[in-house]
Write a protein that holds these residues in place. Sequence first.
Motif, PDB file in Angstrom:
ATOM      1  N   ASP A 114       6.440  75.570  24.038  1.00 45.75           N
ATOM      2  CA  ASP A 114       7.738  76.092  23.611  1.00 45.75           C
ATOM      3  C   ASP A 114       8.384  75.056  22.692  1.00 45.75           C
TER       4      ASP A 114
ATOM      5  N   ASP B 184      10.519  75.392  20.179  1.00 45.20           N
ATOM      6  CA  ASP B 184      11.908  75.590  19.773  1.00 45.20           C
ATOM      7  C   ASP B 184      12.855  75.810  20.943  1.00 45.20           C
TER       8      ASP B 184
ATOM      9  N   ASP C 182      13.138  78.212  23.186  1.00 43.14           N
ATOM     10  CA  ASP C 182      13.689  79.543  23.428  1.00 43.14           C
ATOM     11  C   ASP C 182      13.029  80.253  24.598  1.00 43.14           C
TER      12      ASP C 182
ATOM     13  N   ASP D 178       5.070  78.909  21.661  1.00 43.02           N
ATOM     14  CA  ASP D 178       4.748  78.934  20.244  1.00 43.02           C
ATOM     15  C   ASP D 178       3.357  78.320  20.058  1.00 43.02           C
TER      16      ASP D 178
ATOM     17  N   TYR E  96       6.145  80.183  15.310  1.00 41.13           N
ATOM     18  CA  TYR E  96       7.145  80.501  16.325  1.00 41.13           C
ATOM     19  C   TYR E  96       6.960  81.929  16.818  1.00 41.13           C
TER      20      TYR E  96
ATOM     21  N   ASP F 142      18.942  89.034  14.266  1.00 46.53           N
ATOM     22  CA  ASP F 142      17.544  88.815  13.903  1.00 46.53           C
ATOM     23  C   ASP F 142      17.243  89.123  12.452  1.00 46.53           C
TER      24      ASP F 142
ATOM     25  N   ARG G 185      16.168  83.767  17.322  1.00 50.31           N
ATOM     26  CA  ARG G 185      15.878  82.534  18.052  1.00 50.31           C
ATOM     27  C   ARG G 185      17.043  81.572  17.871  1.00 50.31           C
TER      28      ARG G 185
END
Length: 760
Positions: A305, A307, A309, A313, A331, A619, A701
């Motif tokens: 992970d 990032d 969130d 990833d 990502y 988004d 994100r």
Amino acid sequence: MFGRLIAVLMIGYTLASCDAAQGQGPPEEILESGLVFERKEIAPYSGDVKLAGDIDGDNRLDFVLGGFPEDAMSWWRWPDLVHTVIARPRVEFTTDGVLADIDGDGDPDIVTADGSDAVNLVWFENPRPNDNPTHGPSWKRREIGAVGSWGKDIKAADFDGDGLVDIVVRAPGEVMIFFQESPSSWTRVGLFFFNFGEEGMAIGDIDGDADVDLVLHGVWASNPGAAAARDPALWRSYELGPFNPAFKALVTDLDQDGRADILTSSSEHTDDVAWFQPLAGPTGRWIRHVIQPSVAGAHTLQAADMDGDGDNDVVVGQMHTTEERKLAIHYNIDGRGTRWARQVIDDVGLHNGVVADVDKDGDFDIYGANWVGNPPVRVWINRLDPPASVRLDRWTYHRITNGHVRSFGIAFSAMDGDDLTDIISGPFWYRQPSEAWNTEWERTPLAEGVDAVAALDLDGDGRGEVIAQRGGGRALHLVWLRAEDIEARRFEEHGIGEVPAASHELGSQGHALAQVVKGGKPELAVSSGGGVFYFKIPDDPTVEPWPRTRICVEASDEGIAFADIDGDGLLDLVATTGDAKTAAWWRNPGDGSPDWELRHVGKVPEMVYPDRVAAADLDGDGRADIVVTEENGKADSAKAYWWHNPGDSSSDWEQHEITSRGSLNSLSVSDMTGDGRPDLIMGEHRGALRLSSWHNLGGGRFIEQLVGEGMESHLGARTVDLDGDGDLDIVSIAWDAFEAIHVWRNDAVGKDADGDQKAR
């Protein structure tokens, strides 16, 4: 050269999606920003064995690297990078190795292969804790067994469940497990399957039976478990799909369904970075999803992970021998592995890179080098921040008063004609001083028993008037207050209308000025004990009545928001349904009729009190999404969710969790960084009392950027450019410690009133 710090420029950040059914490559679209990494060159070494672990027991991850005799197996202590030689190979330490506690003494030992002759699978005993591990010669070389050729893809696990670490390794035509009897005694068992390919192997519990299984060339092999693991005839293989003969593989969960998926790339040739997803179970059919097509020499393949969130990833590094030499992060945009965004963070090549939280700051970094003879060894430190041009890390806190009262409303306007934005809340307005904000702001009363909720130029005189509510009794009264003098010391009060009393005697917690009816001034919307109503501002509000329309009866008297949810050019209502605990929206009919059509978004039964709502295109798909936060007062269990607008009334809204906190009843949506994407500002009423800006990286994100801690926000976290420097400041009121009004001045680079760049 040691310890030189180099800031890595972001080369690209690409949005990708894939067609799993046809296996087509994803289209690419350049986005504007990504995470920031700082590259640190550790030493002028290189090698094929790259490992990261706590070598010396100081609770920090150190670096291990080994290759040719001239690049001896060594380790570097983090963070001072003190270098210690462990051992020199007889021939060459091969492509892989692993850290594992072979002798059960609590420290990580090193397992690797040395050349292709004699007993070439070996382990090096860590001298800790009985000796100083920085003393190189004290690392003792121990033998495991003969691989029969160059050993690669070395992994450690307890395959037979006896509590001892076993080692699996492969040669070009064989996979073998060395079962440990003791650290000095091993039993070699060969596993024979149809096609091993050139190189590649992964381990993991694929079928969920708590045994460690294998991923081989295009198949996975099921471990029969316990003593049966030592019988090759009892291992069963199941087809996955097409693999490159030289591959990297990883067992991970990319779609967050709790089942193992399998990630692959080509380590030596050109092939897709892809992942395999089981349809009904691991022994049945697997679907292949392409993340990035046609990637050459992807010898680094990791999942983490990156990032923050909550989903995995994918990190892909191409060897320096390729033309591209890219190190990139893919990502996981939707958390299901079907939408990806690619950020290239460097172009120097990477072979067998390692992903780990090197600096123990809660995010994942990248460590490694190119293969032997191609120094240096490097680490890429993940700052988990947007680029410096959009960072929000310079805030100055001010308490503008210690004499406030409990209120539900807060607004902003230049009240006294000096062009400085003042703060309006409860029965007062607070004058912004022309000098530094190091004293309390002057407080001026508005009217008895009112709670100011909005400010707007109602009568067209060029100055803002105050809209307020007055609670108590069976109805909630709305009024507007007009200053009688230029300094706004005295006010005349005019009635707007009333709505049913709210659940709290102080009044409603949901108010908005929104262009509900096209044309003219915005309408005033209020949530109440009888639903949500809006008042239309008449041509002359001093004498004419304000027409009232009921939007709905189902919504609670908590937060409300307006946005064009269905794309018809009209603003719709967004709210929650209180005891029914449903996020919902009501469609604006556009003809002024009451009782709009209710449409459900998602249920939130776990929320104690669904509280604040917001709507914005989070988004970047052109449709307004919905955010709901919770107030409950329990430690870090209040949720913040957002729902993806499907753009189709027949489709479900996808729910995504943003965070959990002690109490999230302060919520705003603003573009805090000027990158064109709406960010979320959330604050706590209970718990650690954190105020944070959640920076929108695109694709829904978010990365948290802490603004302040220890100051209560109740119906606060409001954004406004108080000081006129071109960036947004944040203001909060409170409930428990209601006497204070908190201001966080944004001291990042912004623009002054003349449009010039200004740094505070």
